[in-house]
Scaffold this active site. Structure first.
Site: not given
Length: 972
Positions: A233, A301, A303, A322-323, A456, A484, A762, A765
């Protein structure tokens, strides 16, 4: 004292209705709607509160007296005694799971000066014991499964007790070392599995060798830091590793394909290069105008969303917002995008594998998670897509993207020795432990239980305050760098910022949500809404005052130092001392074997599929059109779209739904980033995994072409389009799976070079597979391409809805016999033909000329041809504008094709455009030597008619019926 406040609705009970409907839907139970008699929500409040204070809290904060009624009761150590244990079920978040509503109540109570120490929320369901006993477990789905998600929630039968408010116990420091330097290979792999490190044997051996050279065992936090940093990841080791593909050697697939194409395009542009920062920062950055740059990032996101759909999607969007905020010195988010891939909504509940949520539950949760976060942040969600396939049943895909606007002077960042490491925003909790490593492995039937802590729950209000304060601090020049806390939490954020320097961190200084966290949990927690700043010591007091004024927590937890080491302390006890070079460069290179022969379209396979193309007998093509319009992948996504705020910030020019009643599917969104300036941005996407099973190379080229078509169709300049890639694949340890990834990456390179459009960012996953016993589900090779196009003047943009009767319709581009993976094949259950092939020489010329025609005002409406081909595009344009159309063209291909191929082929680089009679001559001049065919005319009658090769009407339908077919499937 512990108080329970229970709140019930007055009148209708929507929560009871929702739960009962979902139980009937999931279980096909006949009496499920009668199990729950009423529902309630509530709060557990702990503090030195008296009855009158609790009643005042209810009146001023907790209960809406117009729609709700509340009651308060004190809870003793042994719980309440009113009501039998079998008559109510209470759902609570498990200890350590983020509870945003509870945090808001706690903050508000403190503002009102009430002595509330802690808060927990709950949902409660009163049940009919007899019906519950007879229906529980109907259809193989427990009623508990409908009420709560075991990954993050618990169900208490009967009364609550004081123990149900417990969040954490006191942590007593103990430095932990992990014995590994004497382990054999089997022992190393056992350690990797049991500790959820997700590291290979070669990586475990590299760690073992390193610590043997140091003459000591690693601490638990050192091992965890390496696992987070080396995870798929975070490090993208497959795309960046060595690959042997049928004898061809790639030393770094990303650099030799996608990034390599971008470098070549920038070299060609020379002084006209409009890329600012690509594949370097948290988001790709390109020039917008003299004052601003824009940045774009799309994340996955997957899984977490499979286990807890709401929380997974919620934090997926919160994380990608936040990126841009962590790009340069901080970009203001100006719009969001989302793309979802789900299992089929009509999946039979009894067919669900163990540990897998029903697709309807996943869909509702994911949509709600993205909706709530974006709307609460005040960021418009303007573009997206939804794809359905039964192979996404156990592994839904959730792509979230954010575009940001950043002043030119704030585009660069660099931490300096001596800068303070400042954590800003949310507090650290136990949520998100092992998120990065969890996202790097396959899902199993046990993932919900084993990896529930990796999920989360976000708090958009906290992030909104964080966003506002950071943009002020940026403009005041109060920090040198920002990033972040994404995957890996502090370990990745601080570890990456300090890569060229070094850092000392005091983990006991980090603000915690509750007590009981170990130093390792603090370091690797992926608790949301946190950023790391590099702050000059002289600026720290002013930054503290600014954050305090906006009620944003900011704490100095360490310092950047020119030591080339990462040193962690907990209450003056050193718990880690890692060499930065080993941390970032010590991972052994991944060498994988791939076979493209099994992944692509071989000449023999092409001949085989070509022979399989049948001579299709005449059939009711009107019925086929209706079938495609009602199919999951083509039908209206209005139920999703209308939950998002498109208007906030006031810059949205073209929204997702367009036309006279805003009911037509727009090709791309258009926004004005700077209010008062007519310069705009078009945002579009391309995705078609059905092609990938047949040929991943063609699938990838088609995805790029579709994304480009979408933004060009509304007015984007082909010379200023930037691309983003998101690869979601299966387990690349299998050579054929990795081979398909190689072919898709090569396709991205080839199209980018041919179109002159750089990739700027890019994400990949991998390991999107599910195993339960002998059951093995692999997602199809899925490539999402996002396109960001610049528009000189948004006033010249056009939409896809037909504008007026009497105009002419033109087909731009060539139609070919390319039915492989088409929706025509899908609804007719056919498997034949080749997937569409992009003409890399012809396509760029078509884009340039179409843009020229739009700029000159020659085109009234334009729609790209994609899912369903010409017939679907014509139907959508007609019912969106409530203008009829007659298509009367004759075949324009050298070898005439059957009517169904002419109408439903999904050949790429094609557009259907509406042109006023006075502009026809100019349009034809514009497209000299390019495929352009006059195929029909708009009319005032509310109908769509299409003539066949023999001249008879082979499609006849009323616009109202077409629109109803398109809208009804997902009218939830």
């Amino acid at each position: 004292m512990l108080w329970e406040v229970e709140i019930q609705p007055l009148g209708q009970d929507p929560e009871r209705k929702r739960v009962c409907q979902e139980y009937v839907l999931y279980t096909q139970a006949q009496q499920g709607a009668d199990i729950v008699t009423r529902s309630a929500k509530g709060f557990l409040l702990e503090g030195n509160l008296h009855k009158k204070q609790v009643e005042q809290l209810m009146a001023e904060l907790l209960v809406d007296r117009l729609t709700e009624v509340g009651r308060a009761e004190q809870i003793g150590e042994n719980g309440q005694r009113n009501g039998s244990t079998g008559e109510r079920l209470t759902v609570l978040l498990k200890p350590g799971v983020m509870d945003p509503a509870a945090m808001s109540v706690l903050d508000a109570a403190h503002d009102l000066e009430f002595p509330v120490e802690s808060v927990r929320t709950f949902r409660r369901y009163y049940i009919d014991p007899k019906r519950y006993a007879s229906q529980n477990g109907a259809g193989g789905v427990s009623f508990y499964k409908v009420l709560a998600n075991d990954a993050i929630e618990q169900i208490v039968v009967g009364p609550l007790a004081a123990e149900h408010l417990t969040l954490g116990e006191v942590y007593f420091f103990q430095r932990v070392t992990i014995p590994l330097i004497d382990l054999d290979d089997a022992g190393l792999m056992r350690l990797s599995r049991q500790a959820q490190l997700s590291l290979s044997l070669a990586e475990m051996l590299a760690i073992q060798t390193h610590f043997r050279s140091l003459g000591r065992e690693p601490t638990d936090v050192e091992l965890e830091t390496l696992a987070q940093t080396w995870s798929e990841h975070c490090s993208h080791k497959t795309l960046k590793g060595e690959i042997d593909c049928d004898g061809r050697r790639f030393h770094n697939l990303l650099k030799e394909t996608i990034f390599g194409a971008t470098q070549e395009i920038r070299r060609r542009l020379g002084r006209d290069d409009w890329c600012v920062s690509v594949f370097e920062d948290n988001a790709g950055v390109v020039r917008f105008d003299d004052r601003y740059h824009v940045c774009f990032k799309v994340e996955t996101h997957n899984h977490p969303s499979a286990i807890e759909p709401y929380g997974g999607a919620n934090t997926g969007l919160g994380g990608v917002i936040r990126d841009p905020l962590g790009t340069g010195l901080g970009a203001k988010p100006i719009c969001n995008t989302d793309v979802f891939c789900f299992g089929l909504p009509d999946t039979a509940p009894e067919s669900l594998p163990p540990g897998v949520l029903h697709p309807v539950r996943v869909i509702r949760g994911v949509v709600a998670g993205v909706r709530d976060y974006g709307n609460r942040m005040g960021i418009p969600t303007v573009n997206g897509a939804v794809c359905f396939d039964d192979r996404y049943l156990a592994n839904p895909l959730v792509f979230c993207g954010t575009v940001g606007l950043i002043p030119v002077e704030h585009s660069n960042k660099r931490p300096l020795p001596g800068d303070l490491i400042v954590a800003v925003g949310g507090r650290t909790g136990r949520d998100g432990i092992h998120g990065a490593t969890f996202s790097s492995i396959e899902l199993t039937a046990e993932s919900e239980k084993v990896s529930g802590g990796a999920v989360q729950i976000g708090n958009a209000i906290t992030e909104k305050k964080l966003l506002d304060v950071l943009l002020q601090a940026r403009d005041r020049g109060q920090f040198h760098a920002i990033t972040d806390c994404g995957a890996g939490g502090f370990s990745s954020a601080i570890g990456e910022m300090a890569e060229k320097l070094g850092a000392t961190v005091h983990l006991d200084q980090a603000p915690l949500k509750y007590q009981g966290l170990s130093y390792t949990e603090i370091w690797i927690s992926e608790a949301q809404e946190r950023m790391i700043l590099a702050v000059p010591p002289e600026n720290w007091p002013a930054l503290q005052r600014l954050c305090a004024s906006e009620d944003v927590e900011a704490t100095a937890i360490g310092r950047f130092e020119a030591t080339s080491r990462l040193r962690l302390y907990y209450k003056e006890n050193q718990v880690a001392d890692l060499d930065m070079d080993f941390l970032h460069n010590g991972r052994p290179p991944v060498v994988r074997r791939a076979t493209c022969r099994a992944a692509g379209m071989s000449p023999s396979r092409e001949r085989e599929l070509g022979r399989l193309t049948p001579s299709v007998p005449a059939r009711d093509l009107t019925d086929t059109l209706f079938k495609i319009l009602t199919s999951y992948n083509v039908c209206s996504k209005e139920w999703i779209i209308r939950q998002y705020d498109h208007e906030v910030q006031g810059g949205t020019v073209i929204k997702p739904l367009v036309g006279v009643r805003h009911e037509g599917p727009g090709d791309a969104a258009v926004i004005m980033p700077v209010l008062g300036s007519w310069t705009g941005l078009a945002v579009g996407c391309g995705l078609n995994p059905r092609y990938g099973i047949l040929d991943p190379y063609r699938m990838a080229t088609a995805a790029v072409d579709e994304a480009v078509r979408n933004v060009v169709a509304v007015g984007a300049d082909p010379a200023r389009i930037a691309l983003l890639d998101n690869f979601c694949w299966g387990n690349t340890d299998r050579p054929e799976v990795l081979g398909s990834l190689v072919r898709a990456a090569e396709a991205c390179r080839d199209v980018a070079l041919a179109y002159g459009m750089p990739f700027i960012s890019g994400k990949d996953s991998l390991n999107n597979e599910f195993r339960a016993g002998e059951l093995h589900i692999t997602i199809p090779p899925t490539l999402l391409i996002s396109a960001l196009g610049r528009i000189e003047d948004v006033r010249r943009c056009i939409t896809m809805d037909l504008k007026e009767p009497g105009n002419l319709l033109f087909l731009i581009g060539s139609t070919k016999d390319e039915m492989g993976g088409s929706h025509y094949n899908l609804v007719n259950r056919l498997e034949h033909g080749l997937p569409p092939e992009v003409d890399l020489n012809l396509a760029p010329a078509i884009f340039i000329k179409l843009h020229e025609a739009i700029e000159r005002g020659l085109v009234r409406s334009c729609h790209d041809l994609s899912e369903g081909g010409l017939a679907v595009a014509a139907a959508e344009m007609a019912f969106a504008g409530n203008i009829g159309a007659d298509l009367t063209y004759a075949p324009r291909t050298p070898a005439p094709m059957t009517d169904d191929i002419e109408l439903f082929s999904e050949s790429t680089t094609r557009f259907l455009v509406e042109v006023a009679p006075a502009q026809v001559h100019s349009l034809k001049e514009c497209f000299v030597n390019l495929p352009l065919a006059e195929i029909g005319k708009t009319c005032s009658e509310p109908r769509l008619r299409i003539a066949g090769t023999a001249g008879e009407w082979i499609v006849t339908a009323k616009l109202g019926e077409l629109k109803e077919a398109w809208q009804k499937t997902l009218r939830w």
